[in-house]
Design a protein around this motif. Structure first.
Motif, PDB file in Angstrom:
ATOM      1  N   ASN A 177      -1.719  -2.502  -7.045  1.00  0.00           N
ATOM      2  CA  ASN A 177      -2.754  -1.482  -6.854  1.00  0.00           C
ATOM      3  C   ASN A 177      -2.931  -0.581  -8.068  1.00  0.00           C
ATOM      4  N   LEU A 178      -2.234  -0.878  -9.153  1.00  0.00           N
ATOM      5  CA  LEU A 178      -2.274  -0.021 -10.337  1.00  0.00           C
ATOM      6  C   LEU A 178      -3.139  -0.633 -11.427  1.00  0.00           C
ATOM      7  N   ASP A 179      -3.738   0.222 -12.270  1.00  0.00           N
ATOM      8  CA  ASP A 179      -4.466  -0.294 -13.424  1.00  0.00           C
ATOM      9  C   ASP A 179      -3.476  -0.892 -14.416  1.00  0.00           C
TER      10      ASP A 179
ATOM     11  N   GLN B 128       3.573   5.019  -6.204  1.00  0.00           N
ATOM     12  CA  GLN B 128       4.427   3.837  -6.243  1.00  0.00           C
ATOM     13  C   GLN B 128       5.885   4.243  -6.435  1.00  0.00           C
TER      14      GLN B 128
ATOM     15  N   SER C 212      -0.910  10.509  -8.319  1.00  0.00           N
ATOM     16  CA  SER C 212      -1.595   9.378  -8.947  1.00  0.00           C
ATOM     17  C   SER C 212      -1.048   8.085  -8.350  1.00  0.00           C
ATOM     18  N   GLY C 213      -1.705   6.975  -8.654  1.00  0.00           N
ATOM     19  CA  GLY C 213      -1.240   5.687  -8.142  1.00  0.00           C
ATOM     20  C   GLY C 213       0.177   5.370  -8.592  1.00  0.00           C
TER      21      GLY C 213
ATOM     22  N   ASP D 273       0.816  -1.219   0.000  1.00  0.00           N
ATOM     23  CA  ASP D 273       0.000   0.000   0.000  1.00  0.00           C
ATOM     24  C   ASP D 273       0.853   1.274   0.000  1.00  0.00           C
ATOM     25  N   TYR D 274       2.186   1.104  -0.166  1.00  0.00           N
ATOM     26  CA  TYR D 274       3.166   2.181  -0.279  1.00  0.00           C
ATOM     27  C   TYR D 274       3.441   2.877   1.056  1.00  0.00           C
TER      28      TYR D 274
ATOM     29  N   THR E  18      -0.986   1.463 -16.399  1.00  0.00           N
ATOM     30  CA  THR E  18      -0.001   2.071 -15.500  1.00  0.00           C
ATOM     31  C   THR E  18       0.931   1.009 -14.939  1.00  0.00           C
ATOM     32  N   ARG E  19       0.377  -0.165 -14.616  1.00  0.00           N
ATOM     33  CA  ARG E  19       1.188  -1.246 -14.055  1.00  0.00           C
ATOM     34  C   ARG E  19       2.308  -1.636 -15.009  1.00  0.00           C
TER      35      ARG E  19
END
Length: 352
Positions: free
Chosen positions: A171-173, A148, A143-144, A93-94, A176-177
């Motif tokens: 946790n990324l789309d 990260q 942003s996510g 969760d960073y 983005t992942r």
């Protein structure tokens, strides 16, 4: 005179951890060499995160030992605290501090360093992940993907001997992942960082790792390079964990197995018996009717560049499912021929 062998950056020897009657980590032994990226692959609850926490010193092992650069940090009465192990940990969760700026988050682990030097190191790490322009921002505006990368910069700032990443991209789309994962692995390799990455995604493990540790129910099933485990799995579980696998019934006779799709040679002759042959779908070639074992198309599903075929084959109780290039696909009801590529590796197990 032989050159001295390099000391593993990390070595685990028969590490165990119980929670009550449940065994979370069961006699795990492995090593990680300097500069290596190791993926710990397995389903939720298999012991991956517990193992990382033991290495970091956040969880105490019930037995066994942990060595970092040849120094025992856990086991036989020794328990070096987390801050003295030279290990960086990046949580799923960073865990960014919301009341701190991005730069303050990155510098958090540098509190023993003079402030000007810590600031320079923090800005340097942010520059490496492309976020030095966000140094005065707060986590809630990121942003996510940015969050990260800040977490990665913070984990790298103290210059850890070993970096542990727990599901860092989950946790990324998808878009983005893929981008952030590529950038992260590129940075780890550029900085020659030794890393262990926990993941439940086999495609991710195949893509990022020098070696994969496959775990199940707290135990190590197999350790090897991505290609070794994919092409020569030790068990049917290992085969299924790394991608699609087909199971064909067969009769073992001498140095070959007779299957409904044809004969498969094996390395050494053994006693005749009924077996299962486990192989990858790419070991099967599709051709026109009459070119091999007859098959009939029961279903043909479009999937972009590929098509999923469900096939009826004499001698197989269940239908055979293959993913093929869309241009090679047959239509519903078509008759086709299937042939086996004998050069493709397979796993043979007893049918009992």
């Amino acid at each position: 005179m032989l050159a001295p062998q390099p000391v593993p950056r990390l070595e685990l020897q028969a590490v165990c951890r119980r929670f009550g009657h449940a065994i979370a980590v069961d006699s795990v032994s492995m090593s990680v060499m300097p500069g290596e990226i190791l993926a710990i692959l397995g389903a939720s609850g298999c012991g991956k995160t517990t193992l990382l926490r033991i290495i970091a010193g956040l969880e105490e092992a019930g037995s066994g030992s942990v060595h970092i650069d040849g120094r025992r940090v856990s086991g036989e009465g020794i328990d070096v605290p987390p801050e003295s192990r030279g290990v960086g940990l990046m949580f799923q969760d960073y865990a960014l501090f919301p009341h701190m700026t991005v730069l303050a988050n990155v510098c958090f682990g540098l509190r023993g360093m003079p402030r000007p030097k810590a600031r320079a190191v923090g800005l340097g790490r942010l520059r490496e992940v492309g976020l030095d322009h966000r140094s005065n921002s707060y986590p809630h505006v990121l942003s996510g993907g940015e969050a990260q990368r800040v977490a990665l910069a913070r984990a790298l700032a103290p210059g850890p001997r070993l970096l542990l990443l727990d599901e860092p991209f989950s946790n990324l789309d998808q878009e983005t992942r893929d981008r952030v994962r590529t950038d992260t692995i590129e940075l780890l390799r550029r900085t020659d960082t030794t890393a262990m990455v926990v993941t439940h995604d086999p495609s991710e493990a195949l893509r990022i790792a020098d070696r994969i540790v496959l775990m199940r129910a707290g135990r190590v099933v197999q350790i090897g390079t991505p290609e070794e485990i994919y092409r020569t799995p030790a068990t049917p579980f290992a085969a299924a964990a790394l991608g699609d696998v087909l199971a064909l019934p067969g009769n073992l006779r001498g140095n070959a197995v007779d299957t409904p799709l044809g004969r498969i040679p094996i390395d050494c002759p053994t006693a005749a018996r009924k077996v299962w042959v486990w192989l990858r779908p790419e070991a099967i070639r599709i051709g026109p009717s009459g070119s091999g074992t007859p098959a009939r198309v029961l279903q043909s599903d479009f999937d972009g560049a590929r098509r999923r075929l469900q096939l009826a084959v004499d001698g197989l109780e269940a239908s055979l499912v293959l993913s093929v290039p869309a241009g090679d696909a047959a239509a519903l009801g078509d008759r086709i021929g299937l042939t086996l590529d004998a050069a493709e590796p397979c796993l043979v197990t007893d049918a009992d």
